[in-house]
Design an enzyme around this catalytic site. Structure first.
Site, short mmCIF file in Angstrom:
data_model
loop_
_atom_site.label_atom_id
_atom_site.label_comp_id
_atom_site.label_asym_id
_atom_site.label_seq_id
_atom_site.Cartn_x
_atom_site.Cartn_y
_atom_site.Cartn_z
N PRO A 156 105.53 104.94 28.38
CG PRO A 156 103.76 103.70 28.45
CD PRO A 156 104.29 105.18 28.82
CG PHE A 173 112.47 111.50 13.53
CD1 PHE A 173 112.38 113.13 13.01
CD2 PHE A 173 111.99 110.38 12.74
CE1 PHE A 173 111.49 112.79 11.43
CE2 PHE A 173 111.28 110.42 11.42
CZ PHE A 173 111.78 111.95 11.01
CG ASN A 196 105.88 117.55 21.94
OD1 ASN A 196 105.17 117.55 20.24
ND2 ASN A 196 105.57 116.66 22.97
CE LYS A 251 90.66 126.14 36.27
NZ LYS A 251 89.41 126.71 35.70
#
Length: 407
Positions: free
Chosen positions: A303, A323, A207, A285
């Site tokens: 987890p 958060f 992210n 790959k």
């Protein structure tokens, strides 16, 4: 820092000019600064300018018999509350790691039993060199604290990590080590950055978290005297100084590192942990085979670190903060998350691309607790961290341990 004494060793690098501002800042905070100049440092700053700012004699020569009669390098090395090396050049770091003592600076560092903090500064290729990495590992293993280096443009024109940390950041790190802040004796866990979940040896799921907010929180906690364990994924932001840093890649690795860090008095989960990982990530790959068929990825849940920390039991921290990075119905989703996870506080923020929060320098958060939602104004992430840590100080209270030790 009134009444505290810092022995400042200034190494021979272009960043030595920053040591003058560091002296000024430490003096402003009430500290006594005893300066030591290496021969190479005198090529960048003069003994006169250093002495004028410090208000102290500058020590330069190991074989100055007058100084040896009056104080001695052994006493000089042990008279301070903290020994600071700024800038710590590659040469000085190598001497420290190798136990060399052929000038005043290296002899002081060998002879001291006082805690040592270094602020490395060098060319990016020198910083990345295998020898420097080995020396850094040796020094941190010996208990030497490190702040920086920062990433940026070098005097030589190259760009990357190697710039000495800014004087204010170094002064904060020094203050955290020589003063008894309200969180002195508290152990606090901070998670930060993204996690990388491998698809194959080349690709991964991640992210846009930069780790900047988690880093700022760890630094603000350290300034208040906390013993900080900083568990970070592969973030772009520099690691905070004066804290224990544990680097991980995946959510599973972060969960294991968090569990190993317990017990703690408080846990702040600022990391953007991936919710899922790829089942059976391959060792080879994934290749296109010409058939036009797309690979099928099977996912499994990672987890839940925040829920695990919040679970009632003897190892639950006294305060657990999470958060919630949301793109719609921010308050509603964050409120539900706090109830679902069982944590004490949630800091909710709107991370839609147009806000610039994810990867940016500012944040706009709403603190959600059992008392309700409190919206904070948009501010720099460093200021968000200071405001949060002030709340943590109020919540934990100074001088009392909230750690729930096992058993």
């Amino acid at each position: 820092m009134q009444g505290r004494s810092v022995l400042l060793i200034i190494g021979g690098g272009i960043a030595a000019y920053k040591s003058l501002e560091l002296i000024r800042e430490l003096k402003r905070r009430g500290a006594r600064v005893v300066p030591v100049l290496t021969r190479a440092a005198e090529e960048f700053v003069t003994p006169l300018s250093v002495s004028a700012l410090a208000g102290e004699k500058v020590f330069r020569d190991l074989f100055d018999l007058t100084d040896e009669a009056e104080m001695g390098h052994i006493q000089l090395s042990r008279a301070a509350d903290l020994v600071v090396v700024a800038p710590a050049t590659a040469d000085l770091m190598a001497k420290m790691a190798g136990g060399l003592a052929n000038d005043l600076a290296s002899t002081l560092l060998m002879a001291t039993d006082t805690p040592v903090l270094i602020a490395p500064a060098m060319n990016v290729r020198m910083w990345d060199h295998a020898a420097t990495r080995r020396n850094l590992a040796t020094l941190t293993g010996d208990g030497v604290a490190v702040i920086g280096p920062d990433e940026g443009e070098m005097a030589c024109g190259e760009y990357g990590p190697g710039r000495m940390a800014e004087p204010l950041a170094i002064a904060d790190a020094i203050a955290a080590r020589v003063t008894d802040g309200p969180l002195k004796g508290r152990r606090v866990l901070v998670t930060s950055g993204p996690t990388h979940e491998p698809i194959d040896p080349v690709r991964y799921i991640a992210n846009r978290s930069s780790g900047a907010q988690g880093t700022a929180i760890a630094e603000a906690l350290a300034v208040q005297g906390a013993d900080v364990v900083f568990v970070t994924g592969p973030a772009d932001t520099k690691r905070p100084g004066g804290v224990e840093v544990i680097e991980v890649q995946t959510a599973a690795e972060m969960a294991a590192a968090v569990d190993a860090a317990l017990p703690v008095d408080a846990a702040i989960c600022a990391a953007a942990v991936a919710d899922w990982h790829v089942v059976g990530a391959g060792n080879s790959k994934i290749k296109k085979d010409g058939s036009g068929k797309l690979p099928v990825l099977e996912f499994a849940e990672n987890p839940d670190i925040l829920a695990g920390l919040s679970r009632p039991g003897p190892r639950r921290p006294a305060l657990v903060v999470g958060f919630a990075a949301e793109t719609d119905d921010v308050i509603g989703h964050a409120t539900a998350k706090r109830e679902r996870k069982g944590c004490d506080w949630i800091l909710a923020n709107d991370v839609r691309p147009e806000t610039g929060v994810m990867g940016g320098g500012e944040n706009a958060v709403t603190l959600i607790s059992a008392a309700g939602a409190e919206e904070w104004p948009r501010m720099r992430k460093r200021e968000v961290a200071k405001k949060l840590v002030a709340r943590i100080v109020d919540e934990l209270g100074a001088g009392e341990t909230g750690r729930k030790d096992e058993g």
